[in-house]
Scaffold this active site. Structure first.
Site, PDB file in Angstrom:
ATOM      1  N   ASP A 137      -8.308   3.771   1.265  1.00  0.00           N
ATOM      2  CA  ASP A 137      -7.343   4.419   2.397  1.00  0.00           C
ATOM      3  C   ASP A 137      -7.419   5.113   3.510  1.00  0.00           C
ATOM      4  OD1 ASP A 137      -5.010   5.688   4.111  1.00  0.00           O
ATOM      5  OD2 ASP A 137      -3.763   6.835   1.894  1.00  0.00           O
TER       6      ASP A 137
ATOM      7  N   ARG B   5      -3.269  -0.439   5.468  1.00  0.00           N
ATOM      8  CA  ARG B   5      -4.215  -1.416   4.069  1.00  0.00           C
ATOM      9  C   ARG B   5      -2.736  -3.049   4.651  1.00  0.00           C
ATOM     10  NH1 ARG B   5      -5.343   2.150  -0.489  1.00  0.00           N
ATOM     11  NH2 ARG B   5      -3.191   3.275   0.946  1.00  0.00           N
TER      12      ARG B   5
ATOM     13  N   CYS C 281       0.092  -1.365   0.087  1.00  0.00           N
ATOM     14  CA  CYS C 281       0.485   0.769   0.017  1.00  0.00           C
ATOM     15  C   CYS C 281       0.815   1.183   0.388  1.00  0.00           C
ATOM     16  CB  CYS C 281      -0.715  -0.476   1.286  1.00  0.00           C
ATOM     17  SG  CYS C 281      -0.543  -0.095   2.987  1.00  0.00           S
TER      18      CYS C 281
HETATM   19  P1  4NP Z   1      -1.827   2.514   3.488  1.00  0.00           P
HETATM   20  O1  4NP Z   1      -2.294   4.354   4.356  1.00  0.00           O
HETATM   21  O2  4NP Z   1      -0.982   3.024   3.011  1.00  0.00           O
HETATM   22  O3  4NP Z   1      -3.030   1.782   3.570  1.00  0.00           O
HETATM   23  O4  4NP Z   1      -0.647   2.272   5.228  1.00  0.00           O
HETATM   24  C1  4NP Z   1      -1.307   5.500   4.448  1.00  0.00           C
HETATM   25  C2  4NP Z   1      -0.741   5.929   5.893  1.00  0.00           C
HETATM   26  C3  4NP Z   1       0.146   6.981   6.017  1.00  0.00           C
HETATM   27  C4  4NP Z   1      -0.175   7.920   4.797  1.00  0.00           C
HETATM   28  C5  4NP Z   1      -0.751   7.738   3.881  1.00  0.00           C
HETATM   29  C6  4NP Z   1      -1.430   6.458   3.426  1.00  0.00           C
HETATM   30  N1  4NP Z   1       1.017   8.660   5.459  1.00  0.00           N
HETATM   31  O5  4NP Z   1       0.414   9.827   3.836  1.00  0.00           O
HETATM   32  O6  4NP Z   1       1.845   8.977   5.666  1.00  0.00           O
END
Ligand code: 4NP
Length: 153
Positions: free
Chosen positions: A122, A14, A8
């Protein structure tokens, strides 16, 4: 050994859930599962507390995971690379050097789920309900993946 990588953006919400859920559904002596993020902001960190919590509510412990960044070598180290959304897909494919690498990359909700050309949203900036939704989507997707892997070997 079949090697599966969940990818992800941040590798804290995720893909850690996808890793933990798939591990709970496969024989870990036959299937190796890992996860990574295309972004590097959280490298070395634990999964998001909300992901740890929703996993724990479903009897899955993901608190031993640590965030890492996706690397080009992962194309060689893994047989299947599942991404969560179209943005992850283009980020990962932009690093692929060969057709063989590209062919390993799939959207996780498209795998055997006919009619579901869908993304795992997300949940980072949303509330806890977002994590419940993500868990349910990934649980169904991983059920399909685990079944397809059991037919394969
Ligand atoms: P993930 O969610 O891609 O599902 O882990 C996110 C976690 C952190 C960030 C973006 C998406 N971030 O920009 O820090």
């Amino acid at each position: 050994m079949i090697r599966v990588l969940m990818v992800c953006l941040g590798n804290i919400c995720r893909s850690p859930l996808a890793e933990g859920i798939l591990k709970s559904k496969v024989d870990e002596t036959r299937v190796f599962v890992d996860s990574a993020g295309t972004g590097g902001w959280h490298v070395g960190e634990l999964p998001d507390a909300r992901s740890i919590q929703i996993a724990r509510q479903n009897h899955i412990d993901i608190s031993d995971q640590r965030c890492r960044k996706f690397k080009v070598h992962d194309f060689d180290d893994f047989d299947l690379i599942y991404v969560m959304d179209a943005s992850n897909l283009s980020d990962v494919l932009s690093l692929a050097k060969t057709e063989m690498h590209r062919n390993k990359v799939k959207m996780i909700l498209n795998d055997d789920m006919e009619g579901y050309a869908m993304e795992v949203p997300d949940p980072y900036y949303g509330g806890d309900r977002g994590f419940e939704n993500v868990f349910a989507l990934l649980d169904e997707a991983c059920e399909h993946i685990a079944k397809s892997l059991s037919h394969e070997a």
